[in-house]
Design a protein around this motif. Structure first.
Motif, PDB file in Angstrom:
ATOM      1  N   TRP A 247       0.815  -1.212   0.000  1.00  0.00           N
ATOM      2  CA  TRP A 247       0.000   0.000   0.000  1.00  0.00           C
ATOM      3  C   TRP A 247       0.848   1.261   0.000  1.00  0.00           C
ATOM      4  O   TRP A 247       0.534   2.239  -0.668  1.00  0.00           O
ATOM      5  N   PHE A 248       1.935   1.257   0.776  1.00  0.00           N
ATOM      6  CA  PHE A 248       2.787   2.440   0.884  1.00  0.00           C
ATOM      7  C   PHE A 248       4.034   2.338   0.022  1.00  0.00           C
ATOM      8  O   PHE A 248       5.033   3.015   0.276  1.00  0.00           O
ATOM      9  N   HIS A 249       3.973   1.503  -1.014  1.00  0.00           N
ATOM     10  CA  HIS A 249       5.151   1.239  -1.846  1.00  0.00           C
ATOM     11  C   HIS A 249       5.757   2.518  -2.417  1.00  0.00           C
ATOM     12  O   HIS A 249       6.985   2.705  -2.394  1.00  0.00           O
ATOM     13  N   GLU A 250       4.930   3.413  -2.904  1.00  0.00           N
ATOM     14  CA  GLU A 250       5.442   4.633  -3.517  1.00  0.00           C
ATOM     15  C   GLU A 250       5.954   5.634  -2.479  1.00  0.00           C
ATOM     16  O   GLU A 250       6.820   6.454  -2.783  1.00  0.00           O
ATOM     17  N   GLU A 251       5.403   5.577  -1.271  1.00  0.00           N
ATOM     18  CA  GLU A 251       5.779   6.522  -0.214  1.00  0.00           C
ATOM     19  C   GLU A 251       5.963   5.769   1.100  1.00  0.00           C
ATOM     20  O   GLU A 251       5.187   5.926   2.053  1.00  0.00           O
ATOM     21  N   PRO A 252       6.977   4.918   1.214  1.00  0.00           N
ATOM     22  CA  PRO A 252       7.140   4.105   2.428  1.00  0.00           C
ATOM     23  C   PRO A 252       7.346   4.936   3.690  1.00  0.00           C
ATOM     24  O   PRO A 252       7.006   4.479   4.787  1.00  0.00           O
ATOM     25  N   TRP A 253       7.861   6.152   3.549  1.00  0.00           N
ATOM     26  CA  TRP A 253       8.075   7.007   4.713  1.00  0.00           C
ATOM     27  C   TRP A 253       6.762   7.485   5.332  1.00  0.00           C
ATOM     28  O   TRP A 253       6.743   7.959   6.465  1.00  0.00           O
ATOM     29  N   SER A 254       5.669   7.376   4.582  1.00  0.00           N
ATOM     30  CA  SER A 254       4.382   7.857   5.080  1.00  0.00           C
ATOM     31  C   SER A 254       3.623   6.791   5.866  1.00  0.00           C
ATOM     32  O   SER A 254       2.527   7.058   6.374  1.00  0.00           O
ATOM     33  N   ARG A 255       4.187   5.608   5.992  1.00  0.00           N
ATOM     34  CA  ARG A 255       3.501   4.527   6.714  1.00  0.00           C
ATOM     35  C   ARG A 255       3.424   4.854   8.206  1.00  0.00           C
ATOM     36  O   ARG A 255       4.441   5.079   8.856  1.00  0.00           O
ATOM     37  N   PRO A 256       2.227   4.865   8.790  1.00  0.00           N
ATOM     38  CA  PRO A 256       2.103   5.212  10.213  1.00  0.00           C
ATOM     39  C   PRO A 256       2.658   4.115  11.116  1.00  0.00           C
ATOM     40  O   PRO A 256       2.593   2.921  10.789  1.00  0.00           O
ATOM     41  N   ALA A 257       3.173   4.538  12.249  1.00  0.00           N
ATOM     42  CA  ALA A 257       3.578   3.583  13.275  1.00  0.00           C
ATOM     43  C   ALA A 257       2.340   2.959  13.893  1.00  0.00           C
ATOM     44  O   ALA A 257       1.253   3.543  13.892  1.00  0.00           O
ATOM     45  N   THR A 258       2.490   1.755  14.434  1.00  0.00           N
ATOM     46  CA  THR A 258       1.366   1.105  15.112  1.00  0.00           C
ATOM     47  C   THR A 258       1.580   1.021  16.618  1.00  0.00           C
ATOM     48  O   THR A 258       0.684   0.572  17.345  1.00  0.00           O
ATOM     49  N   HIS A 259       2.742   1.453  17.083  1.00  0.00           N
ATOM     50  CA  HIS A 259       3.041   1.425  18.519  1.00  0.00           C
ATOM     51  C   HIS A 259       4.141   2.449  18.780  1.00  0.00           C
ATOM     52  O   HIS A 259       5.013   2.674  17.927  1.00  0.00           O
ATOM     53  N   TYR A 260       4.094   3.071  19.948  1.00  0.00           N
ATOM     54  CA  TYR A 260       5.105   4.064  20.315  1.00  0.00           C
ATOM     55  C   TYR A 260       5.766   3.679  21.628  1.00  0.00           C
ATOM     56  O   TYR A 260       5.094   3.279  22.587  1.00  0.00           O
ATOM     57  N   HIS A 261       7.093   3.810  21.629  1.00  0.00           N
ATOM     58  CA  HIS A 261       7.869   3.668  22.862  1.00  0.00           C
ATOM     59  C   HIS A 261       8.439   5.049  23.160  1.00  0.00           C
ATOM     60  O   HIS A 261       9.417   5.467  22.543  1.00  0.00           O
TER      61      HIS A 261
END
Length: 323
Positions: A247-261
């Motif tokens: 889904w985010f192939h063209e813009e991999p940097w835009s993929r949201p995180a699913t967990h935060y530390h």
């Protein structure tokens, strides 16, 4: 037809008066109601056909909750570990579905492997489901070992440990957790391959991987980590691909995180698809038409709504049957 799959780590889904991990970790009735309301809101927003849950302690309560939301088919394959009558220390995974579950079973240790490591810390689940137009698929739900160090890895007496001892213990414990997580990943993937060799069912794998798919311990599930082969057409049907990467192939940097530390975000929750379900095969059964990460409660929480939310995002995708 379109079919939506979702995965959600519920974070301490334990009904009062029971507790999880610590004796004081108990919801009062108002807190429990708010947690259930938050879960219901996420499910109603995504409206998935099949949901994977992790961090489930109170299975019967979850079964009743999702039944009211329109999911008459629910299953787990093991019971959570209970200590001291009301203290739960090990959760289970679960599945809820709008469609009947043809078969549900635990993913056991592969019989053709020599057992030289521990088994799963949290038993994975496989559900076989027949969907209109899409056909019969195998859905796997997993919750791999966390990054928390293994307890007392050096077998030290707690009342005699120094700061140096504790540091050494943490280092060894983290490495043992990594080994366990990697072993679980390879056990699962081996079982998926053996099952698919018998049935040829398309595969959906969902859950909390507790590590980035790019890390070495999860290499078995990372299609980009596999070495090249001279027989790609034979290997391809057994490889799984990260739907988020598609889904985010063209813009991999835009993929949201699913967990935060702290302030650092990580992608820990995944939905992986076999080649028939994402258009890579010559005759795909489905195409990926939507992918989303519900993360508002992580990046912009509202206390009134999110006080008892999960610490993971809700990850979902929609497939469109093509046959």
């Amino acid at each position: 037809m379109n079919f939506t799959f979702a995965t959600l780590n519920l974070l301490n889904y334990v009904a009062p008066p029971n507790a999880c991990y610590e004796f004081h970790n108990i919801y009062d009735s108002e807190q429990w109601q708010k947690k259930q309301q938050w879960i219901a809101k996420q499910i109603e927003q995504v409206r998935p056909d099949i949901i994977a849950f992790q961090e489930v302690f109170s299975s019967e309560e979850l079964k009743q909750q999702v039944l009211k939301l329109g999911y008459p088919h629910f299953a787990t394959v093991t019971d959570p570990t209970i200590e001291e009558e009301y203290l739960y220390t090990a959760p289970v995974v679960a599945i809820a579905s709008r469609y009947p579950l043809d078969e549900v079973c635990a993913v056991d240790y592969p019989s053709n492997l020599t057992q030289n490591q521990q088994d799963y810390r949290r038993q994975p689940l496989r559900a076989t489901i027949t969907l209109p137009e899409l056909g019969t698929i195998d859905v796997y739900i997993v919750h791999f070992k966390s990054q928390r160090p293994m307890d007392n890895a050096l077998n030290l007496e707690s009342n005699d440990t120094t700061s140096l001892d504790q540091w050494q213990q943490a280092c060894v414990g983290r490495w043992l957790s990594t080994i366990q997580r990697g072993w679980e990943c390879h056990l699962l993937y081996h079982s998926i391959i053996e099952r698919k060799k018998q049935t040829a069912h398309p595969v959906v794998l969902m859950g909390d991987f507790n590590q980035s798919l790019a890390n070495s311990e999860l290499a078995a599930l990372n299609i980009h980590a596999h070495p090249r082969t001279d027989e790609p057409t034979q290997i391809a049907p057994y490889q799984l691909i990260d739907a988020g990467a598609i889904w985010f192939h063209e813009e991999p940097w835009s993929r949201p995180a699913t967990h935060y530390h702290g302030a650092k975000g990580n992608v820990l929750d995944y939905i992986l698809l076999s080649w028939e379900l994402h258009g890579s095969s010559d005759f795909p059964r489905a195409e990926l038409i939507h992918y989303q990460v519900l993360d508002k409660h992580l990046v912009n929480p509202n206390f009134d709504d999110d006080a008892y939310a999960s610490d993971h995002a809700v990850v979902s995708l929609t497939l469109k049957a093509t046959l």
